[in-house]
Design a protein around this motif. Structure first.
Motif, PDB file in Angstrom:
ATOM      1  N   GLY A   1      83.723  18.666  33.826  1.00 22.01           N
ATOM      2  CA  GLY A   1      84.653  17.593  34.135  1.00 22.01           C
ATOM      3  C   GLY A   1      84.451  16.966  35.494  1.00 22.01           C
ATOM      4  O   GLY A   1      85.138  15.989  35.840  1.00 22.01           O
ATOM      5  N   ARG A   2      83.505  17.494  36.273  1.00 18.24           N
ATOM      6  CA  ARG A   2      83.229  16.960  37.616  1.00 18.24           C
ATOM      7  C   ARG A   2      81.845  16.325  37.681  1.00 18.24           C
ATOM      8  O   ARG A   2      81.651  15.357  38.417  1.00 18.24           O
ATOM      9  CB  ARG A   2      83.339  18.074  38.651  1.00 18.24           C
ATOM     10  CG  ARG A   2      84.706  18.751  38.699  1.00 18.24           C
ATOM     11  CD  ARG A   2      84.668  20.004  39.546  1.00 18.24           C
ATOM     12  NE  ARG A   2      84.312  19.712  40.937  1.00 18.24           N
ATOM     13  CZ  ARG A   2      83.898  20.633  41.799  1.00 18.24           C
ATOM     14  NH1 ARG A   2      83.766  21.909  41.414  1.00 18.24           N
ATOM     15  NH2 ARG A   2      83.617  20.304  43.037  1.00 18.24           N
ATOM     16  N   VAL A   3      80.902  16.878  36.944  1.00 16.72           N
ATOM     17  CA  VAL A   3      79.542  16.338  36.923  1.00 16.72           C
ATOM     18  C   VAL A   3      78.961  16.493  35.527  1.00 16.72           C
ATOM     19  O   VAL A   3      79.440  17.294  34.715  1.00 16.72           O
ATOM     20  CB  VAL A   3      78.608  17.065  37.929  1.00 16.72           C
ATOM     21  CG1 VAL A   3      79.141  16.972  39.345  1.00 16.72           C
ATOM     22  CG2 VAL A   3      78.389  18.511  37.522  1.00 16.72           C
ATOM     23  N   ASN A   4      77.917  15.726  35.260  1.00 20.01           N
ATOM     24  CA  ASN A   4      77.057  15.957  34.108  1.00 20.01           C
ATOM     25  C   ASN A   4      75.855  16.760  34.589  1.00 20.01           C
ATOM     26  O   ASN A   4      75.172  16.342  35.526  1.00 20.01           O
ATOM     27  CB  ASN A   4      76.562  14.637  33.517  1.00 20.01           C
ATOM     28  CG  ASN A   4      77.684  13.778  32.991  1.00 20.01           C
ATOM     29  OD1 ASN A   4      78.576  14.258  32.310  1.00 20.01           O
ATOM     30  ND2 ASN A   4      77.639  12.482  33.311  1.00 20.01           N
ATOM     31  N   LEU A   5      75.610  17.900  33.962  1.00 21.19           N
ATOM     32  CA  LEU A   5      74.476  18.745  34.334  1.00 21.19           C
ATOM     33  C   LEU A   5      73.320  18.555  33.359  1.00 21.19           C
ATOM     34  O   LEU A   5      73.519  18.579  32.134  1.00 21.19           O
ATOM     35  CB  LEU A   5      74.886  20.212  34.342  1.00 21.19           C
ATOM     36  CG  LEU A   5      75.837  20.673  35.436  1.00 21.19           C
ATOM     37  CD1 LEU A   5      76.296  22.096  35.172  1.00 21.19           C
ATOM     38  CD2 LEU A   5      75.172  20.571  36.809  1.00 21.19           C
ATOM     39  N   LEU A   6      72.124  18.398  33.902  1.00 13.89           N
ATOM     40  CA  LEU A   6      70.902  18.412  33.113  1.00 13.89           C
ATOM     41  C   LEU A   6      69.968  19.419  33.781  1.00 13.89           C
ATOM     42  O   LEU A   6      69.604  19.258  34.951  1.00 13.89           O
ATOM     43  CB  LEU A   6      70.250  17.032  33.067  1.00 13.89           C
ATOM     44  CG  LEU A   6      68.903  16.948  32.330  1.00 13.89           C
ATOM     45  CD1 LEU A   6      69.033  17.393  30.878  1.00 13.89           C
ATOM     46  CD2 LEU A   6      68.337  15.524  32.409  1.00 13.89           C
ATOM     47  N   VAL A   7      69.612  20.471  33.048  1.00 12.42           N
ATOM     48  CA  VAL A   7      68.819  21.574  33.606  1.00 12.42           C
ATOM     49  C   VAL A   7      67.572  21.776  32.744  1.00 12.42           C
ATOM     50  O   VAL A   7      67.683  21.992  31.527  1.00 12.42           O
ATOM     51  CB  VAL A   7      69.641  22.878  33.663  1.00 12.42           C
ATOM     52  CG1 VAL A   7      68.809  24.010  34.265  1.00 12.42           C
ATOM     53  CG2 VAL A   7      70.935  22.663  34.448  1.00 12.42           C
ATOM     54  N   ALA A   8      66.407  21.697  33.367  1.00 14.70           N
ATOM     55  CA  ALA A   8      65.138  22.042  32.715  1.00 14.70           C
ATOM     56  C   ALA A   8      64.638  23.314  33.383  1.00 14.70           C
ATOM     57  O   ALA A   8      64.006  23.259  34.442  1.00 14.70           O
ATOM     58  CB  ALA A   8      64.132  20.912  32.856  1.00 14.70           C
ATOM     59  N   PRO A   9      64.923  24.491  32.810  1.00 14.02           N
ATOM     60  CA  PRO A   9      64.707  25.742  33.543  1.00 14.02           C
ATOM     61  C   PRO A   9      63.260  26.225  33.604  1.00 14.02           C
ATOM     62  O   PRO A   9      62.923  27.003  34.489  1.00 14.02           O
ATOM     63  CB  PRO A   9      65.568  26.742  32.770  1.00 14.02           C
ATOM     64  CG  PRO A   9      65.629  26.191  31.380  1.00 14.02           C
ATOM     65  CD  PRO A   9      65.609  24.693  31.535  1.00 14.02           C
ATOM     66  N   CYS A  10      62.415  25.771  32.671  1.00 16.12           N
ATOM     67  CA  CYS A  10      61.027  26.260  32.676  1.00 16.12           C
ATOM     68  C   CYS A  10      60.120  25.123  32.236  1.00 16.12           C
ATOM     69  O   CYS A  10      59.758  25.007  31.071  1.00 16.12           O
ATOM     70  CB  CYS A  10      60.876  27.473  31.758  1.00 16.12           C
ATOM     71  SG  CYS A  10      59.264  28.297  31.897  1.00 16.12           S
ATOM     72  N   VAL A  11      59.739  24.293  33.187  1.00 18.92           N
ATOM     73  CA  VAL A  11      58.967  23.090  32.896  1.00 18.92           C
ATOM     74  C   VAL A  11      57.558  23.428  32.415  1.00 18.92           C
ATOM     75  O   VAL A  11      56.979  22.679  31.629  1.00 18.92           O
ATOM     76  CB  VAL A  11      58.925  22.181  34.141  1.00 18.92           C
ATOM     77  CG1 VAL A  11      58.019  20.979  33.918  1.00 18.92           C
ATOM     78  CG2 VAL A  11      60.340  21.725  34.497  1.00 18.92           C
ATOM     79  N   SER A  12      57.015  24.565  32.839  1.00 21.88           N
ATOM     80  CA  SER A  12      55.626  24.920  32.519  1.00 21.88           C
ATOM     81  C   SER A  12      55.548  26.267  31.801  1.00 21.88           C
ATOM     82  O   SER A  12      55.190  27.297  32.398  1.00 21.88           O
ATOM     83  CB  SER A  12      54.787  24.964  33.805  1.00 21.88           C
ATOM     84  OG  SER A  12      54.711  23.694  34.405  1.00 21.88           O
ATOM     85  N   PRO A  13      55.867  26.293  30.506  1.00 18.82           N
ATOM     86  CA  PRO A  13      55.902  27.580  29.791  1.00 18.82           C
ATOM     87  C   PRO A  13      54.549  28.256  29.629  1.00 18.82           C
ATOM     88  O   PRO A  13      54.480  29.487  29.648  1.00 18.82           O
ATOM     89  CB  PRO A  13      56.525  27.218  28.427  1.00 18.82           C
ATOM     90  CG  PRO A  13      56.373  25.738  28.306  1.00 18.82           C
ATOM     91  CD  PRO A  13      56.392  25.191  29.689  1.00 18.82           C
ATOM     92  N   TRP A  14      53.454  27.485  29.447  1.00 18.95           N
ATOM     93  CA  TRP A  14      52.130  28.119  29.364  1.00 18.95           C
ATOM     94  C   TRP A  14      51.841  28.872  30.656  1.00 18.95           C
ATOM     95  O   TRP A  14      51.393  30.019  30.645  1.00 18.95           O
ATOM     96  CB  TRP A  14      51.062  27.057  29.109  1.00 18.95           C
ATOM     97  CG  TRP A  14      49.668  27.613  28.935  1.00 18.95           C
ATOM     98  CD1 TRP A  14      49.061  27.967  27.758  1.00 18.95           C
ATOM     99  CD2 TRP A  14      48.702  27.881  29.971  1.00 18.95           C
ATOM    100  NE1 TRP A  14      47.778  28.437  28.003  1.00 18.95           N
ATOM    101  CE2 TRP A  14      47.536  28.391  29.352  1.00 18.95           C
ATOM    102  CE3 TRP A  14      48.704  27.739  31.363  1.00 18.95           C
ATOM    103  CZ2 TRP A  14      46.389  28.756  30.065  1.00 18.95           C
ATOM    104  CZ3 TRP A  14      47.574  28.105  32.085  1.00 18.95           C
ATOM    105  CH2 TRP A  14      46.437  28.594  31.430  1.00 18.95           C
TER     106      TRP A  14
END
Length: 311
Positions: free
Chosen positions: A112-125
């Motif tokens: 309710g305060r922010v929109n979160l966008l999280v990409a926790p592991c950009v490089s899985p290989w």
């Protein structure tokens, strides 16, 4: 940590790698841990609390990896957007685990305060092989350039840029979670020099946490707010005898400056007024893996809190 350079085992000194050398390098990379069981399983466990999105798929021969992002389930276009990225360098473990732990333990507090966008592991290989590069011997964290062709760009970087493109001008804060490790000096920088046909110049790995600010848009008060929060859980890297950290002059305690966009770094992919890159030192005798993960989580929370208070 100081090192004495030794010849890198691939290639001819002074000669950039060609296809043969890159193939030799790739043949030496072995899977050492599981993206599916260690990262995907955690993301799957969050599905009932957040929106989970596959924003790309890496296809490296027999190795295929879904690229996953986590979004606020109550996304509201009227709220500011916070972007958290981790694992751009797959071997930097606390960046991945810190991003996931932040979502699990603290994201609800920002509902309710922010929109979160999280990409926790950009490089899985690279996560599975505990490596800095992707299988093309490309560094994703030097590939965030709009001008690169598909052949020049790392697909990990290109996919993340596509994900962020619709919101890039609406992001309030972007924090990119990294580590600086002893293997930077013993393996990854020597490999980079060999790949590019350059001489390896030894450096020193700083012992402690530090931040990388944007030299084109420095935010010193923001950076110091994060430093002050993190030092409650782990130590801050001191400057060396030259007044530098990792070869760059310190701008303030625990902070250095890079031209983020010029270097093609992940932290440059939005127009966020508040941007930073964390650097944790997991090889320190004074820090545990749990402290490193916690430092990342605390950094994320402190960065969001400051951005909300000063927007």
């Amino acid at each position: 940590m100081n090192t004495v350079p030794t010849p890198y085992p691939i290639g001819t000194p002074g000669v950039p790698w060609g296809e043969v050398e890159r193939a030799d390098w790739l043949s030496r990379q072995n899977r050492r841990r599981s993206y599916e069981s260690e990262v995907m399983s955690v993301i799957d466990s969050l599905r009932f609390r957040f929106d989970i999105e596959e924003y790309g798929r890496l296809d490296y021969g027999l190795d295929r990896y879904p690229m996953m992002a986590i979004r606020s389930g109550d996304w509201d276009d009227n709220l500011p957007i916070i972007l958290v990225t981790g694992g751009v360098h797959g071997y930097e473990t606390s960046g991945v685990y810190g991003a996931l732990q932040f979502v699990d333990q603290h994201a609800a507090a920002y509902s309710g305060r922010v929109n979160l966008l999280v990409a926790p592991c950009v490089s899985p290989w690279a996560y599975e092989r505990i490596h800095r590069w992707n299988p093309n011997a490309a560094d994703p964290n030097r590939s965030f350039h709009d001008s690169l062709s598909p052949e020049e760009s790392a697909e990990e970087s290109a996919a993340l840029m596509r994900l962020v493109a619709p919101i890039r001008d609406r992001v309030l804060m972007h924090i990119d979670l990294h580590e600086t490790t002893d293997t930077d000096e013993t393996e990854f920088r020597p490999a980079l020099a060999a790949r590019d046909g350059k001489a390896f110049e030894p450096g020193m790995i700083p012992d402690g946490f530090y931040l990388v600010d944007d030299s084109e848009n420095p935010q010193p008060d923001f950076q110091q707010a994060v430093i002050e929060a993190v030092e409650q859980v782990t130590h801050i890297a001191p400057a060396d005898s030259k007044g530098e950290i990792i070869g760059s002059p310190i701008a303030a305690r625990g902070v250095i400056l890079y031209p983020l966009k010029q270097l093609g770094l992940c932290a440059s992919i939005t127009s966020a007024p508040y941007r930073t890159t964390t650097e944790v030192y997991p090889d320190s005798p004074s820090a545990t893996p749990e402290q490193c993960n916690r430092a990342q989580v605390v950094a994320v929370c402190a960065a969001i809190d400051y951005a909300l208070a000063h927007r």
